[in-house]
Design a protein around this motif. Sequence first.
Motif, PDB file in Angstrom:
ATOM      1  N   GLN A  26     -74.917 -97.237  19.277  1.00 21.12           N
ATOM      2  CA  GLN A  26     -74.999 -95.896  18.707  1.00 21.12           C
ATOM      3  C   GLN A  26     -73.655 -95.182  18.869  1.00 21.12           C
ATOM      4  OE1 GLN A  26     -77.826 -95.053  16.997  1.00 21.12           O
ATOM      5  NE2 GLN A  26     -78.264 -97.191  17.494  1.00 21.12           N
ATOM      6  N   GLY A  27     -72.998 -94.904  17.765  1.00 21.52           N
ATOM      7  CA  GLY A  27     -71.706 -94.240  17.802  1.00 21.52           C
ATOM      8  C   GLY A  27     -71.815 -92.734  17.798  1.00 21.52           C
ATOM      9  N   GLY A  28     -73.027 -92.209  17.529  1.00 24.02           N
ATOM     10  CA  GLY A  28     -73.220 -90.769  17.510  1.00 24.02           C
ATOM     11  C   GLY A  28     -72.769 -90.142  16.206  1.00 24.02           C
ATOM     12  N   PRO A  29     -72.732 -88.814  16.156  1.00 25.85           N
ATOM     13  CA  PRO A  29     -72.297 -88.126  14.931  1.00 25.85           C
ATOM     14  C   PRO A  29     -70.821 -88.417  14.656  1.00 25.85           C
ATOM     15  CG  PRO A  29     -73.447 -86.643  16.433  1.00 25.85           C
ATOM     16  CD  PRO A  29     -73.145 -87.873  17.202  1.00 25.85           C
ATOM     17  N   ILE A  30     -70.447 -88.376  13.403  1.00 28.46           N
ATOM     18  CA  ILE A  30     -69.054 -88.547  13.018  1.00 28.46           C
ATOM     19  C   ILE A  30     -68.634 -87.322  12.212  1.00 28.46           C
ATOM     20  CG2 ILE A  30     -69.574 -89.822  10.895  1.00 28.46           C
ATOM     21  CD1 ILE A  30     -67.053 -91.511  11.519  1.00 28.46           C
ATOM     22  N   THR A  31     -67.431 -86.852  12.481  1.00 27.33           N
ATOM     23  CA  THR A  31     -66.925 -85.648  11.826  1.00 27.33           C
ATOM     24  C   THR A  31     -66.218 -86.019  10.536  1.00 27.33           C
ATOM     25  OG1 THR A  31     -66.622 -84.571  13.968  1.00 27.33           O
ATOM     26  CG2 THR A  31     -65.461 -83.619  12.072  1.00 27.33           C
ATOM     27  N   ILE A  32     -66.652 -85.432   9.437  1.00 25.04           N
ATOM     28  CA  ILE A  32     -66.015 -85.689   8.152  1.00 25.04           C
ATOM     29  C   ILE A  32     -64.604 -85.112   8.175  1.00 25.04           C
ATOM     30  CG2 ILE A  32     -66.078 -85.107   5.697  1.00 25.04           C
ATOM     31  CD1 ILE A  32     -69.076 -85.366   5.797  1.00 25.04           C
ATOM     32  N   TYR A  47     -73.272 -94.693  13.018  1.00 27.70           N
ATOM     33  CA  TYR A  47     -72.852 -93.298  13.093  1.00 27.70           C
ATOM     34  C   TYR A  47     -73.820 -92.444  12.285  1.00 27.70           C
ATOM     35  CZ  TYR A  47     -68.395 -94.876  15.054  1.00 27.70           C
ATOM     36  OH  TYR A  47     -67.435 -95.438  15.850  1.00 27.70           O
ATOM     37  N   VAL A  48     -73.978 -91.192  12.700  1.00 27.83           N
ATOM     38  CA  VAL A  48     -74.888 -90.268  12.039  1.00 27.83           C
ATOM     39  C   VAL A  48     -74.082 -89.298  11.180  1.00 27.83           C
ATOM     40  CG1 VAL A  48     -76.645 -88.492  12.352  1.00 27.83           C
ATOM     41  CG2 VAL A  48     -76.549 -90.443  13.915  1.00 27.83           C
ATOM     42  N   LEU A  49     -74.530 -89.123   9.929  1.00 29.35           N
ATOM     43  CA  LEU A  49     -73.904 -88.189   9.003  1.00 29.35           C
ATOM     44  C   LEU A  49     -74.938 -87.186   8.519  1.00 29.35           C
ATOM     45  CD1 LEU A  49     -71.818 -90.634   6.782  1.00 29.35           C
ATOM     46  CD2 LEU A  49     -70.859 -88.767   8.123  1.00 29.35           C
ATOM     47  N   GLU A  50     -74.596 -85.915   8.575  1.00 27.40           N
ATOM     48  CA  GLU A  50     -75.424 -84.863   7.981  1.00 27.40           C
ATOM     49  C   GLU A  50     -74.857 -84.582   6.594  1.00 27.40           C
ATOM     50  OE1 GLU A  50     -78.042 -83.140   9.001  1.00 27.40           O
ATOM     51  OE2 GLU A  50     -78.202 -83.475  11.170  1.00 27.40           O
ATOM     52  N   LEU A  51     -75.635 -84.852   5.540  1.00 28.71           N
ATOM     53  CA  LEU A  51     -75.121 -84.724   4.178  1.00 28.71           C
ATOM     54  C   LEU A  51     -76.008 -83.808   3.346  1.00 28.71           C
ATOM     55  CD1 LEU A  51     -74.205 -88.463   3.434  1.00 28.71           C
ATOM     56  CD2 LEU A  51     -72.685 -86.640   4.223  1.00 28.71           C
ATOM     57  N   ARG A  52     -75.374 -83.129   2.395  1.00 29.89           N
ATOM     58  CA  ARG A  52     -76.097 -82.307   1.431  1.00 29.89           C
ATOM     59  C   ARG A  52     -76.409 -83.147   0.200  1.00 29.89           C
ATOM     60  NH1 ARG A  52     -71.455 -79.689   2.475  1.00 29.89           N
ATOM     61  NH2 ARG A  52     -70.767 -80.022   0.310  1.00 29.89           N
ATOM     62  N   ALA A  53     -77.402 -82.753  -0.534  1.00 29.56           N
ATOM     63  CA  ALA A  53     -77.704 -83.433  -1.799  1.00 29.56           C
ATOM     64  C   ALA A  53     -76.498 -83.296  -2.725  1.00 29.56           C
ATOM     65  CB  ALA A  53     -78.947 -82.829  -2.450  1.00 29.56           C
ATOM     66  N   GLY A  54     -76.044 -84.429  -3.270  1.00 30.17           N
ATOM     67  CA  GLY A  54     -74.916 -84.418  -4.188  1.00 30.17           C
ATOM     68  C   GLY A  54     -73.560 -84.382  -3.516  1.00 30.17           C
ATOM     69  N   GLN A  55     -73.515 -84.417  -2.164  1.00 32.56           N
ATOM     70  CA  GLN A  55     -72.237 -84.387  -1.443  1.00 32.56           C
ATOM     71  C   GLN A  55     -71.629 -85.788  -1.438  1.00 32.56           C
ATOM     72  OE1 GLN A  55     -72.541 -83.136   2.641  1.00 32.56           O
ATOM     73  NE2 GLN A  55     -70.354 -83.380   3.049  1.00 32.56           N
ATOM     74  N   ARG A  56     -70.692 -86.016  -2.310  1.00 28.67           N
ATOM     75  CA  ARG A  56     -70.083 -87.351  -2.456  1.00 28.67           C
ATOM     76  C   ARG A  56     -69.075 -87.579  -1.328  1.00 28.67           C
ATOM     77  NH1 ARG A  56     -65.831 -89.928  -5.710  1.00 28.67           N
ATOM     78  NH2 ARG A  56     -66.626 -91.795  -6.740  1.00 28.67           N
ATOM     79  N   ILE A  57     -69.222 -88.713  -0.637  1.00 30.22           N
ATOM     80  CA  ILE A  57     -68.316 -89.030   0.460  1.00 30.22           C
ATOM     81  C   ILE A  57     -67.646 -90.379   0.216  1.00 30.22           C
ATOM     82  CG2 ILE A  57     -69.620 -87.710   2.171  1.00 30.22           C
ATOM     83  CD1 ILE A  57     -70.651 -90.522   3.159  1.00 30.22           C
ATOM     84  N   GLU A  58     -66.506 -90.563   0.883  1.00 32.26           N
ATOM     85  CA  GLU A  58     -65.795 -91.833   0.861  1.00 32.26           C
ATOM     86  C   GLU A  58     -65.553 -92.235   2.307  1.00 32.26           C
ATOM     87  OE1 GLU A  58     -61.813 -93.440  -1.299  1.00 32.26           O
ATOM     88  OE2 GLU A  58     -61.514 -91.886   0.217  1.00 32.26           O
ATOM     89  N   SER A  59     -66.014 -93.439   2.687  1.00 31.57           N
ATOM     90  CA  SER A  59     -65.819 -93.954   4.037  1.00 31.57           C
ATOM     91  C   SER A  59     -64.917 -95.175   3.963  1.00 31.57           C
ATOM     92  CB  SER A  59     -67.169 -94.323   4.666  1.00 31.57           C
ATOM     93  OG  SER A  59     -66.985 -94.890   5.944  1.00 31.57           O
TER      94      SER A  59
END
Length: 593
Positions: A26-32, A47-59
């Motif tokens: 478990q890496g815990g939350p990750i900061t965008i 890792y845990v990500l809190e995302l909004r609907a439609g929030q496009r991310i690149e990892s």
Amino acid sequence: MKNSLFLACSLAALSLAASPSLAQVQGGPITIGRSVSVAVPDEGVDYVLELRAGQRIESVMRSSDIDSYQEIYLEGATDDALASNDDGFSDSVDSRLVFTPGEAGRYILRVGALGFQESGQATLEVNNAPAREARANRIAIGRTVNGRLGSRSAEDDEGNSFDLYRLRLDRGDRVAIRLKSDDFDPYLSVGQSRNGVYQELASNDDGEDLNSYLVFTAPETGEFDIRARSLAGSAEGRYAVSVENGPPRPVSLPLAIGEPVAGRIDDKSPQNMSGGRSVYYSLNVRAGESYEVALTSDDFDTYLEVFDAHDKSIAADDDSGGDLNSRLQLHPEEDAVYTVEARPLSSGVTGDFEIKVETVAPPPPPSSLAFNTKVDGEITDEDASAGSFRYDAYTVSLTEGQRVQVVMRSADFDSYLEIGRDAKPFETLAEDDDGLGQGLNARLLFEAPETGDYVIRARPFGDDRGAYDIELSDRGPDPKPGSVLVGSTIRSSLSDRDNTADGGAFFDDYVFQAKADEKLRFIMAAQGFDALVRVGQIRNGEFRELASDDDGLSDTHARLNWTAPREGEYVVRATSFAPNSTGEYILTVERQP
């Protein structure tokens, strides 16, 4: 079955009973927006990500030690990845995952080496990645628009560059759309965007040579998106997209029940929605009846497809009729007129064919199949039919998690078993052909996903007839792993009530603890079967092998020398080299001298 352990093994079982099952670190939350260094273990890191609907991310995950890999899941639903990426960059094995959530919530980003069997150092950075705005260009019926794919084009979550054209249609409007280019292989897609997520409704690659062509009928009144892109995804160049009134619906020839109809495919045949040639038929169906449609040809590989009144495909088949011929069954729930399309599987092929529709007698109600009772049966011409085979059906009531075995034997044909829900149409949940390991006899292992009635179909693999017998047995509760201490010996046996690997071999699992770089030896001897010993770890309920041995001690006995890569909990799996093997064995776990 694990039925006799030494006292030391029993003590080990007590000491490990409260240990949690292995899972990803478990890496815990990750900061965008922040880059992190990751010491990647074999099992990967979550890792845990809190995302909004439609929030496009690149990892982006980069490493010189491993072939990096990423998956993303909705928290609490880690069985099926919503998106994944291995080599997101053309010039490296680094990964780049782009994801747009359809709903707000907590998501799990799982990172590791491809296959989750290597460790190493990596860097990980997650950023908001608003898509290059897909500026919608209006297009109308009768217009041709010239464009160019390039740096200003939009990009989807798979990294494909595209230009967007918006077209308004009324329900039932029929249009022909073309995408042509001399610079790249065009790929055409039509769909709608809902809550920021694109839903494809139709697509085409090579409808006209390497250019794209499709005929689209609007399922409802509204705005539709046309995406112009290259098949390769990242190619650039000029193109032309055009929209015209679609060809009129092809004249559908009447198709009468029970009367074979001869037809021919040539360059004068109607053009289908992908630009190929087809012949269309209208078929009147009545609710509650069953129909079988067969398409045969000596000139080409046939393909059948059936559409409802709104041009929605409701059934399709390629080779169920045998010898590259097509056959499918229809079970309408209301009176309707269906359109049946008869065509070659490949475009550009011509030749003669025959199509025939027959009503299918409703199958008799399934017979009840009792546990531990061998039942004799026979497949005849009067039995129920499904596609290219006839079958007998049996019903059984199961509780959630109940494990059962069904064995079917026949000297007259290749046995085949299916199990599904007691519903219409029949939906196969599990099936088996030659799982018994005795000639062409079938053995089906099944665990009920929920309490209810299930139907077992006993049938030949092909269109054969003959006698058979079938037997249903309860395999008891799911065996749990035992435990073993280093320096102990286990005497036990494999039986048909044990767990079963994908290849059909029974196995027993034993959990043990090892220190980093600890050198261990596993010896497994069995008189009744070819012993196989495997060492690994359980990850997300699945066994991941780290090492194994088949004949290290002799032709049928196994000996494996192994060094633990790190301190932790491991599993030694006692199994057989061949499927369906049972019998007694001895397993010893010791330190290497």
